[in-house]
Design an enzyme around this catalytic site. Structure first.
Site, PDB file in Angstrom:
ATOM      1  N   GLU A  44       0.845  -1.196   0.000  1.00  0.00           N
ATOM      2  CA  GLU A  44       0.000   0.000   0.000  1.00  0.00           C
ATOM      3  C   GLU A  44       0.882   1.248   0.000  1.00  0.00           C
ATOM      4  OE1 GLU A  44      -3.557   1.856   2.860  1.00  0.00           O
ATOM      5  OE2 GLU A  44      -2.023   0.551   3.720  1.00  0.00           O
ATOM      6  N   LYS A 110      -9.659   2.501  -2.135  1.00  0.00           N
ATOM      7  CA  LYS A 110      -9.842   1.894  -0.814  1.00  0.00           C
ATOM      8  C   LYS A 110     -11.198   2.267  -0.221  1.00  0.00           C
ATOM      9  CE  LYS A 110      -7.320   1.570   3.614  1.00  0.00           C
ATOM     10  NZ  LYS A 110      -6.146   2.124   4.332  1.00  0.00           N
ATOM     11  N   CYS A 144      -5.463  -2.854   2.665  1.00  0.00           N
ATOM     12  CA  CYS A 144      -5.157  -2.770   4.097  1.00  0.00           C
ATOM     13  C   CYS A 144      -6.373  -2.896   5.013  1.00  0.00           C
ATOM     14  CB  CYS A 144      -4.403  -1.470   4.371  1.00  0.00           C
ATOM     15  SG  CYS A 144      -3.410  -1.523   5.898  1.00  0.00           S
TER      16      CYS A 144
END
Length: 257
Positions: A44, A110, A144
């Site tokens: 990331e 995300k 994540c």
């Protein structure tokens, strides 16, 4: 359709808020990846570290980092993926880019911004789950903090690979290990997690634990060191496991808004 998918995971220590240094570091590592690799996975925010200083490190979809990724993908004849800070229409995104060997790009923003670090105050949250079709494989890319939310990752699309890129700190690394394995088991898919190592500019330490788990949760690769990890995923194994056990057929039916 490829019956096997060869994966390379690059677990590296990232230079804090320094895209140029990280581009040079990761380009060297990508160029050293074994010939015949199908997908190279980076962490990331691979060109900056997990920073809330988006104004300092952001790029656009026409920026230097993505341009270099396209050239590398063509040169190495491999897909390359990871996330970086992108500014678009006045908003910042923690955006995963999946660059194919023909330099075409698929993106995922995300969904779950990390409120504990104030990510929601800086970055706009994504709204769409995507499935990447590549060499006959279906890949679901996530980022994540998304790992903590199994409903978002739920395998309703019959994907083959669940892929997470992360900056997951050492202090909570046990959770990372457990959830990656759980996501593989509950979705009956391969699950890939790529993390960084080293320290960031906020003093957080990262211990890697990048790994790949098979559809039954068996560990295929794992490391806590700076390394490039390799594994070959087998399509027949997914088919055989699902046909034999049929757990996905018993999943509950609901939708996510």
């Amino acid at each position: 359709m490829a019956s096997a998918l060869k994966i390379a995971l690059i677990q590296a220590s990232l230079a804090w808020e320094n895209p140029q240094e990280n581009r040079l570091l990761l380009e060297e590592k990508i160029m050293e990846v074994n010939a015949g690799t199908d997908v190279v996975v980076l962490p990331e925010m691979f060109n900056s570290g997990f920073t809330m200083n988006a104004q300092k490190v952001f790029e656009t979809m026409d920026g230097k980092t993505l341009a270099r990724m396209k050239k590398l993908a063509i040169k190495k004849n491999t897909a390359i993926t990871g996330s970086l800070v992108i500014k678009e229409k006045g908003k910042f995104y923690n955006r995963l880019v999946f660059v194919k060997p023909d330099a075409s790009v698929i993106t995922y923003d995300k969904r779950h911004t990390f409120t504990l670090a104030g990510e929601h105050k800086v970055y706009a949250a994504g709204t769409q789950k995507i499935i990447i079709e590549y060499k006959g494989w279906k890949i679901c890319p996530l980022v994540c903090y998304d790992l903590r939310f199994p409903v978002w990752a739920r395998n309703t699309e019959n994907y083959d690979v669940l892929l997470y890129v992360a900056n997951w700190p050492k202090k909570r690394i046990n959770t990372w290990d457990i959830l990656l394995q759980a996501r593989a088991i509950e979705n009956m898919s391969y699950c890939i997690g790529v993390n960084r190592i080293g320290k960031d500019g906020n003093g957080y330490e990262y211990s890697g634990h990048s790994a790949i788990y098979d559809p039954l949760g068996k560990t295929l690769v794992y490391s806590e060191d700076e390394a490039t990890l390799y594994a070959t995923l087998n399509k027949a194994e997914i088919i055989e496991t699902r046909e034999k056990l049929k757990f996905l057929a018993d999943r509950d039916s609901f939708t996510v808004n």
